[in-house]
Design an enzyme around this catalytic site. Structure first.
Site, PDB file in Angstrom:
ATOM      1  N   GLU A  83       0.823  -1.204   0.000  1.00  0.00           N
ATOM      2  CA  GLU A  83       0.000   0.000   0.000  1.00  0.00           C
ATOM      3  C   GLU A  83       0.857   1.254   0.000  1.00  0.00           C
ATOM      4  O   GLU A  83       1.966   1.251   0.521  1.00  0.00           O
ATOM      5  CB  GLU A  83      -0.922   0.003   1.224  1.00  0.00           C
ATOM      6  CG  GLU A  83      -1.985  -1.071   1.086  1.00  0.00           C
ATOM      7  CD  GLU A  83      -2.990  -1.054   2.226  1.00  0.00           C
ATOM      8  OE1 GLU A  83      -4.164  -1.310   1.957  1.00  0.00           O
ATOM      9  OE2 GLU A  83      -2.605  -0.793   3.367  1.00  0.00           O
ATOM     10  N   CYS A  96       3.610   8.426   0.741  1.00  0.00           N
ATOM     11  CA  CYS A  96       4.197   7.497   1.706  1.00  0.00           C
ATOM     12  C   CYS A  96       4.398   6.155   0.996  1.00  0.00           C
ATOM     13  O   CYS A  96       3.431   5.566   0.501  1.00  0.00           O
ATOM     14  CB  CYS A  96       3.224   7.387   2.878  1.00  0.00           C
ATOM     15  SG  CYS A  96       3.664   6.147   4.092  1.00  0.00           S
ATOM     16  N   CYS A 103       6.747  -7.064   7.194  1.00  0.00           N
ATOM     17  CA  CYS A 103       7.902  -6.562   7.943  1.00  0.00           C
ATOM     18  C   CYS A 103       8.283  -7.625   8.956  1.00  0.00           C
ATOM     19  O   CYS A 103       7.419  -8.238   9.567  1.00  0.00           O
ATOM     20  CB  CYS A 103       7.546  -5.250   8.652  1.00  0.00           C
ATOM     21  SG  CYS A 103       8.945  -4.545   9.546  1.00  0.00           S
ATOM     22  N   CYS A 107       6.662  -5.072  15.425  1.00  0.00           N
ATOM     23  CA  CYS A 107       6.266  -4.103  16.455  1.00  0.00           C
ATOM     24  C   CYS A 107       4.791  -4.339  16.771  1.00  0.00           C
ATOM     25  O   CYS A 107       3.982  -4.509  15.853  1.00  0.00           O
ATOM     26  CB  CYS A 107       6.468  -2.674  15.950  1.00  0.00           C
ATOM     27  SG  CYS A 107       8.183  -2.376  15.505  1.00  0.00           S
ATOM     28  N   CYS A 110       1.860  -2.010  15.398  1.00  0.00           N
ATOM     29  CA  CYS A 110       1.866  -1.667  13.975  1.00  0.00           C
ATOM     30  C   CYS A 110       1.173  -2.752  13.150  1.00  0.00           C
ATOM     31  O   CYS A 110       1.445  -3.938  13.322  1.00  0.00           O
ATOM     32  CB  CYS A 110       3.313  -1.501  13.512  1.00  0.00           C
ATOM     33  SG  CYS A 110       3.492  -1.390  11.724  1.00  0.00           S
ATOM     34  N   GLY A 150       6.981  -2.017   5.891  1.00  0.00           N
ATOM     35  CA  GLY A 150       8.348  -2.510   5.845  1.00  0.00           C
ATOM     36  C   GLY A 150       9.365  -1.642   6.545  1.00  0.00           C
ATOM     37  O   GLY A 150       9.098  -0.492   6.916  1.00  0.00           O
ATOM     38  N   GLU A 151      10.545  -2.210   6.733  1.00  0.00           N
ATOM     39  CA  GLU A 151      11.657  -1.506   7.378  1.00  0.00           C
ATOM     40  C   GLU A 151      12.664  -1.137   6.282  1.00  0.00           C
ATOM     41  O   GLU A 151      13.384  -1.998   5.769  1.00  0.00           O
ATOM     42  CB  GLU A 151      12.287  -2.428   8.437  1.00  0.00           C
ATOM     43  CG  GLU A 151      13.621  -1.959   8.987  1.00  0.00           C
ATOM     44  CD  GLU A 151      13.653  -0.493   9.439  1.00  0.00           C
ATOM     45  OE1 GLU A 151      12.762  -0.065  10.185  1.00  0.00           O
ATOM     46  OE2 GLU A 151      14.588   0.219   9.025  1.00  0.00           O
ATOM     47  N   SER A 205      12.199   5.830  14.701  1.00  0.00           N
ATOM     48  CA  SER A 205      10.994   5.586  15.495  1.00  0.00           C
ATOM     49  C   SER A 205      11.407   5.184  16.901  1.00  0.00           C
ATOM     50  O   SER A 205      11.828   4.058  17.129  1.00  0.00           O
ATOM     51  CB  SER A 205      10.160   4.471  14.852  1.00  0.00           C
ATOM     52  OG  SER A 205       9.823   4.847  13.533  1.00  0.00           O
ATOM     53  N   LEU A 206      11.298   6.118  17.824  1.00  0.00           N
ATOM     54  CA  LEU A 206      11.763   5.857  19.193  1.00  0.00           C
ATOM     55  C   LEU A 206      10.643   5.217  20.011  1.00  0.00           C
ATOM     56  O   LEU A 206      10.820   4.130  20.576  1.00  0.00           O
ATOM     57  CB  LEU A 206      12.259   7.170  19.819  1.00  0.00           C
ATOM     58  CG  LEU A 206      13.005   7.051  21.138  1.00  0.00           C
ATOM     59  CD1 LEU A 206      14.236   6.164  21.008  1.00  0.00           C
ATOM     60  CD2 LEU A 206      13.406   8.429  21.660  1.00  0.00           C
ATOM     61  N   ASN A 207       9.538   5.910  20.121  1.00  0.00           N
ATOM     62  CA  ASN A 207       8.302   5.339  20.670  1.00  0.00           C
ATOM     63  C   ASN A 207       8.299   4.980  22.149  1.00  0.00           C
ATOM     64  O   ASN A 207       7.266   4.540  22.668  1.00  0.00           O
ATOM     65  CB  ASN A 207       7.851   4.117  19.862  1.00  0.00           C
ATOM     66  CG  ASN A 207       7.499   4.456  18.432  1.00  0.00           C
ATOM     67  OD1 ASN A 207       7.261   5.624  18.124  1.00  0.00           O
ATOM     68  ND2 ASN A 207       7.469   3.481  17.555  1.00  0.00           N
ATOM     69  N   ASN A 281      -2.884   5.494  15.870  1.00  0.00           N
ATOM     70  CA  ASN A 281      -3.995   5.355  14.929  1.00  0.00           C
ATOM     71  C   ASN A 281      -4.495   3.941  14.927  1.00  0.00           C
ATOM     72  O   ASN A 281      -3.694   3.025  14.802  1.00  0.00           O
ATOM     73  CB  ASN A 281      -3.468   5.586  13.509  1.00  0.00           C
ATOM     74  CG  ASN A 281      -3.548   7.025  13.117  1.00  0.00           C
ATOM     75  OD1 ASN A 281      -4.625   7.587  13.065  1.00  0.00           O
ATOM     76  ND2 ASN A 281      -2.396   7.612  12.878  1.00  0.00           N
ATOM     77  N   CYS A 322       0.213   6.554   7.727  1.00  0.00           N
ATOM     78  CA  CYS A 322       1.382   5.715   7.483  1.00  0.00           C
ATOM     79  C   CYS A 322       1.571   4.826   8.702  1.00  0.00           C
ATOM     80  O   CYS A 322       1.274   5.228   9.808  1.00  0.00           O
ATOM     81  CB  CYS A 322       2.634   6.571   7.331  1.00  0.00           C
ATOM     82  SG  CYS A 322       2.597   7.610   5.894  1.00  0.00           S
TER      83      CYS A 322
HETATM   84  N1  SAH Z   1       9.663   0.506   9.618  1.00  0.00           N
HETATM   85  C1  SAH Z   1       9.871   1.901   9.662  1.00  0.00           C
HETATM   86  C2  SAH Z   1       8.991   2.687   8.714  1.00  0.00           C
HETATM   87  C3  SAH Z   1       7.545   2.271   8.617  1.00  0.00           C
HETATM   88  S1  SAH Z   1       6.542   2.603  10.028  1.00  0.00           S
HETATM   89  C4  SAH Z   1       9.742   2.417  11.084  1.00  0.00           C
HETATM   90  O1  SAH Z   1       9.281   1.671  11.944  1.00  0.00           O
HETATM   91  O2  SAH Z   1      10.144   3.552  11.323  1.00  0.00           O
HETATM   92  C5  SAH Z   1       6.383   4.360   9.946  1.00  0.00           C
HETATM   93  C6  SAH Z   1       5.979   5.023  11.271  1.00  0.00           C
HETATM   94  O3  SAH Z   1       4.636   4.674  11.619  1.00  0.00           O
HETATM   95  C7  SAH Z   1       6.855   4.595  12.469  1.00  0.00           C
HETATM   96  O4  SAH Z   1       7.280   5.732  13.174  1.00  0.00           O
HETATM   97  C8  SAH Z   1       5.894   3.789  13.326  1.00  0.00           C
HETATM   98  O5  SAH Z   1       6.263   3.896  14.683  1.00  0.00           O
HETATM   99  C9  SAH Z   1       4.556   4.444  13.007  1.00  0.00           C
HETATM  100  N2  SAH Z   1       3.379   3.617  13.282  1.00  0.00           N
HETATM  101  C10 SAH Z   1       3.244   2.290  13.120  1.00  0.00           C
HETATM  102  N3  SAH Z   1       1.997   1.897  13.477  1.00  0.00           N
HETATM  103  C11 SAH Z   1       1.337   3.009  13.868  1.00  0.00           C
HETATM  104  C12 SAH Z   1       0.021   3.254  14.351  1.00  0.00           C
HETATM  105  N4  SAH Z   1      -0.870   2.281  14.474  1.00  0.00           N
HETATM  106  N5  SAH Z   1      -0.305   4.520  14.658  1.00  0.00           N
HETATM  107  C13 SAH Z   1       0.573   5.539  14.509  1.00  0.00           C
HETATM  108  N6  SAH Z   1       1.822   5.357  14.048  1.00  0.00           N
HETATM  109  C14 SAH Z   1       2.211   4.108  13.738  1.00  0.00           C
HETATM  110 FE1  SF4 Z   2       8.026  -2.827  10.776  1.00  0.00          FE
HETATM  111 FE2  SF4 Z   2       8.118  -0.172  11.229  1.00  0.00          FE
HETATM  112 FE3  SF4 Z   2       5.838  -1.538  11.594  1.00  0.00          FE
HETATM  113 FE4  SF4 Z   2       7.871  -1.893  13.263  1.00  0.00          FE
HETATM  114  S1  SF4 Z   2       6.715   0.009  12.967  1.00  0.00           S
HETATM  115  S2  SF4 Z   2       6.612  -3.528  12.349  1.00  0.00           S
HETATM  116  S3  SF4 Z   2       9.593  -1.722  11.902  1.00  0.00           S
HETATM  117  S4  SF4 Z   2       6.873  -1.250   9.671  1.00  0.00           S
END
Ligand code: SAH
Ligand code: SF4
Length: 333
Positions: A83, A96, A103, A107, A110, A150-151, A205-207, A281, A322
């Site tokens: 997508e 995006c 992936c 996580c 996600c 994906g990463e 992505s620190l989180n 989200n 995204c």
């Molecule tokens: N794999 C990479 C890029 C794709 S994810 C990464 O993890 O950075 C892109 C961004 O979306 C990341 O910062 C991730 O933390 C965030 N993300 C993933 N799931 C999400 C969700 N449900 N709500 C908000 N942000 C989310």
């Molecule tokens: Fe993969 Fe990024 Fe989603 Fe983590 S947040 S599962 S690294 S796409």
């Protein structure tokens, strides 16, 4: 583009044909050799027999009610799906892009993380998501984010090849600082990116602000924990003189307390960076914090040297943020 050059040379074509083709594909958004009207009929059919342009085809598209956000589901030539999201905010048009099918990093917040890893995308498949959108909407994106499925740093070569194609001055020509690559924190690849002197923007992505919580949210943290991740971010900032963007998905009761904010401020002190808060989200295990909680999180950063902003994604009605891709696709199937 050397591939186009050698292909045309093999068909005994003069060198300027390569520039013409580059122009058709990247500037004039053409997706079929038949539309390259300054090519002879014979050449067009020779080309169609030899190669195909268009690595992705659209399966479905969903648009938000306000038409500001469009989520496209693409089918790849092997039947897999990915997508992309196209977002319009005034003059800023952001696409995006996905870098992998699925992936491997799992996580737990996600949607893509819930899916198995299937394969890396090729640079062609990555760039074609953008070319398709340019053609479909007869537009040109101003900003690119590698924040789809994906990463990106687990598919470094193809992602960088695609990013260079996207920024190539004879082609799509989007400035390097308008292309952001987001990583979950693959430390050796961040170091490589810094050493390679790549000018694209880096987002990490620190989180979370403690290893205990980050281990829970992002299993990759067990391998590349927060302290080492911030060290490599410092290395990157020093080496490239570019700021790092830290993404921080806010999840109610998980990582959104004022204590978290204060810890985050301390962790990032002295590191040239920006913080991008992303309210969670979706409707999974987690919940998005209230506006009051988000405001309280931001407060400790006011008057600090760290720029902090909240990314309020539009297109909520189509789950098109995204990092929130795939889930609906899966449900639909
Ligand atoms: N794999 C990479 C890029 C794709 S994810 C990464 O993890 O950075 C892109 C961004 O979306 C990341 O910062 C991730 O933390 C965030 N993300 C993933 N799931 C999400 C969700 N449900 N709500 C908000 N942000 C989310
Ligand atoms: Fe993969 Fe990024 Fe989603 Fe983590 S947040 S599962 S690294 S796409």
């Amino acid at each position: 583009m050397p591939e186009i050059g050698s292909l045309l040379a093999s068909l005994d074509q003069p060198r300027y044909r390569a520039d013409q083709m580059f122009n058709w594909v990247y500037k004039r958004h053409v997706r079929s050799f038949d539309d390259m009207t300054n090519f002879s009929k014979t050449l067009r059919s020779q080309l169609s027999e030899t190669v195909h342009i268009g690595h992705v085809s659209m399966e479905t598209i969903r648009s938000s009610n306000d038409q500001s956000t469009h989520k496209l589901l693409f089918r790849l030539s092997d039947g897999q799906f990915i997508e992309s999201v196209y977002m319009i905010e005034g003059k800023r048009q952001t696409v995006c892009l996905s870098s992998q099918v699925g992936c491997a990093l799992n996580c737990d917040f996600c949607a893509t993380g819930q899916m198995d890893f299937i394969r890396n995308l090729t640079a062609g498949e990555i760039v074609d998501q953008l070319l398709f959108i340019h053609n479909h909407f007869q537009t040109e994106a101003t900003n690119i984010v590698f924040m789809g499925m994906g990463e990106p740093f687990s598919n470094y070569e193809q992602v960088l090849k695609a990013a260079h194609l996207i920024s190539h001055e004879n082609g799509i020509a989007i400035g390097k600082r308008k292309v952001t690559i987001s990583t979950s924190g693959i430390i050796p690849t961040i170091r490589r990116f810094a050493d390679d002197g790549e000018k694209f923007k880096l987002a990490i992505s620190l989180n979370a602000t403690t290893n205990a919580v980050r281990d829970q949210l992002m299993p990759i943290n067990k391998r590349y924990p927060i302290g080492e991740l911030l060290n490599v971010a410092r290395y990157y900032a020093t080496k490239t003189r570019h700021r790092v963007t830290f993404e921080y998905v806010l999840m109610a009761g998980v990582n959104d307390s004022v204590e978290d904010a204060i810890r985050l401020r301390k962790l990032l002190a002295g590191l040239p960076c920006k913080v991008n808060l992303i309210p969670y989200n979706g409707t999974g295990t987690y919940q998005r914090p209230t506006e009051a909680r988000i405001d309280a999180f931001i407060k400790p950063f006011l008057n600090e040297n760290i720029v902090i902003s909240v990314r309020r994604s539009k297109g909520d009605d189509i789950d098109a943020a995204c990092g929130q891709l795939y889930y609906q696709t899966q449900k639909r199937k």
